[in-house]
Design a protein around this motif. Structure first.
Motif, PDB file in Angstrom:
ATOM      1  N   ASN A  65       0.841  -1.194   0.000  1.00 46.87           N
ATOM      2  CA  ASN A  65       0.000   0.000   0.000  1.00 46.87           C
ATOM      3  C   ASN A  65       0.877   1.246   0.000  1.00 46.87           C
ATOM      4  OD1 ASN A  65      -2.516  -1.406   0.256  1.00 46.87           O
ATOM      5  ND2 ASN A  65      -2.002  -1.781   2.393  1.00 46.87           N
ATOM      6  N   PRO A  66       0.617   2.204  -0.888  1.00 44.36           N
ATOM      7  CA  PRO A  66       1.393   3.439  -0.874  1.00 44.36           C
ATOM      8  C   PRO A  66       1.060   4.280   0.351  1.00 44.36           C
ATOM      9  CG  PRO A  66      -0.286   3.524  -2.582  1.00 44.36           C
ATOM     10  CD  PRO A  66      -0.353   2.162  -1.987  1.00 44.36           C
ATOM     11  N   THR A  67       2.071   4.973   0.844  1.00 39.88           N
ATOM     12  CA  THR A  67       1.892   5.864   1.981  1.00 39.88           C
ATOM     13  C   THR A  67       2.411   7.251   1.617  1.00 39.88           C
ATOM     14  OG1 THR A  67       4.036   5.307   2.943  1.00 39.88           O
ATOM     15  CG2 THR A  67       2.138   3.994   3.667  1.00 39.88           C
ATOM     16  N   ALA A  68       1.932   8.233   2.346  1.00 33.53           N
ATOM     17  CA  ALA A  68       2.393   9.609   2.170  1.00 33.53           C
ATOM     18  C   ALA A  68       2.367  10.291   3.531  1.00 33.53           C
ATOM     19  CB  ALA A  68       1.504  10.351   1.195  1.00 33.53           C
ATOM     20  N   THR A  69       3.255  11.239   3.697  1.00 31.57           N
ATOM     21  CA  THR A  69       3.320  11.996   4.940  1.00 31.57           C
ATOM     22  C   THR A  69       2.615  13.331   4.754  1.00 31.57           C
ATOM     23  OG1 THR A  69       5.420  10.966   5.529  1.00 31.57           O
ATOM     24  CG2 THR A  69       4.891  13.031   6.627  1.00 31.57           C
ATOM     25  N   VAL A  70       1.806  13.683   5.757  1.00 30.66           N
ATOM     26  CA  VAL A  70       1.199  15.014   5.801  1.00 30.66           C
ATOM     27  C   VAL A  70       1.832  15.697   7.007  1.00 30.66           C
ATOM     28  CG1 VAL A  70      -0.925  16.349   6.009  1.00 30.66           C
ATOM     29  CG2 VAL A  70      -0.944  14.160   4.782  1.00 30.66           C
ATOM     30  N   GLY A  71       2.597  16.725   6.746  1.00 32.85           N
ATOM     31  CA  GLY A  71       3.326  17.413   7.801  1.00 32.85           C
ATOM     32  C   GLY A  71       2.419  18.103   8.800  1.00 32.85           C
ATOM     33  N   ALA A  72       3.001  18.450   9.942  1.00 33.44           N
ATOM     34  CA  ALA A  72       2.272  19.183  10.973  1.00 33.44           C
ATOM     35  C   ALA A  72       1.764  20.497  10.394  1.00 33.44           C
ATOM     36  CB  ALA A  72       3.187  19.446  12.161  1.00 33.44           C
ATOM     37  N   GLY A  73       0.475  20.752  10.567  1.00 35.10           N
ATOM     38  CA  GLY A  73      -0.128  21.987  10.091  1.00 35.10           C
ATOM     39  C   GLY A  73      -0.323  22.053   8.585  1.00 35.10           C
ATOM     40  N   ALA A  74      -0.078  20.959   7.887  1.00 39.58           N
ATOM     41  CA  ALA A  74      -0.175  20.943   6.419  1.00 39.58           C
ATOM     42  C   ALA A  74      -1.469  20.291   5.963  1.00 39.58           C
ATOM     43  CB  ALA A  74       1.016  20.195   5.826  1.00 39.58           C
ATOM     44  N   ASP A  75      -1.758  20.448   4.664  1.00 37.01           N
ATOM     45  CA  ASP A  75      -2.883  19.731   4.067  1.00 37.01           C
ATOM     46  C   ASP A  75      -2.443  19.217   2.705  1.00 37.01           C
ATOM     47  OD1 ASP A  75      -4.602  21.848   2.024  1.00 37.01           O
ATOM     48  OD2 ASP A  75      -3.218  22.731   3.467  1.00 37.01           O
TER      49      ASP A  75
END
Length: 111
Positions: A65-75
């Motif tokens: 499964n692909p994953t992605a990071t959403v940073g703090a305070g980001a969208d």
């Protein structure tokens, strides 16, 4: 635990004011026609990992499964989703998981 079921909110020439919800700890599900986009807003002080669940196997083997990071305070926007992401139950449902849901909100937007 049940996933939060997201209803697609359709873009319109007169505008769209999207409604956001906090996802369940089990993740979210959305019906896909190939025109849906998932908008994830991370209002927390730490980054989160979003996992897009592949609903198919290749020669009987599970696909990573692909994953992605959403940073703090980001969208971040995800999608549109092709049929590889649809679960094998024939409902065109896509599953998305989150490493944390505190201060996270999501909306399913439809093109």
């Amino acid at each position: 635990m049940a996933r939060t079921v997201l209803t697609p909110q359709r873009f319109a020439t007169t505008g769209l004011t999207a409604s956001y919800v906090t996802p369940d700890a089990a993740g979210v599900s959305l019906r896909s026609s190939g025109k849906q986009v998932l908008h994830v807003k991370n209002g927390s002080g730490s980054s989160i990992t979003v996992t897009l669940k592949i609903g198919r196997t290749v020669e009987g083997q599970a696909v990573t499964n692909p994953t992605a990071t959403v940073g703090a305070g980001a969208d971040v926007f995800f999608g549109p989703f092709n049929d590889n992401y649809e679960q094998p139950d024939g409902t065109d449902t896509v599953f998305v998981d989150f490493s944390a849901v505190t201060s996270v909100t999501v909306a399913c937007l439809s093109l």
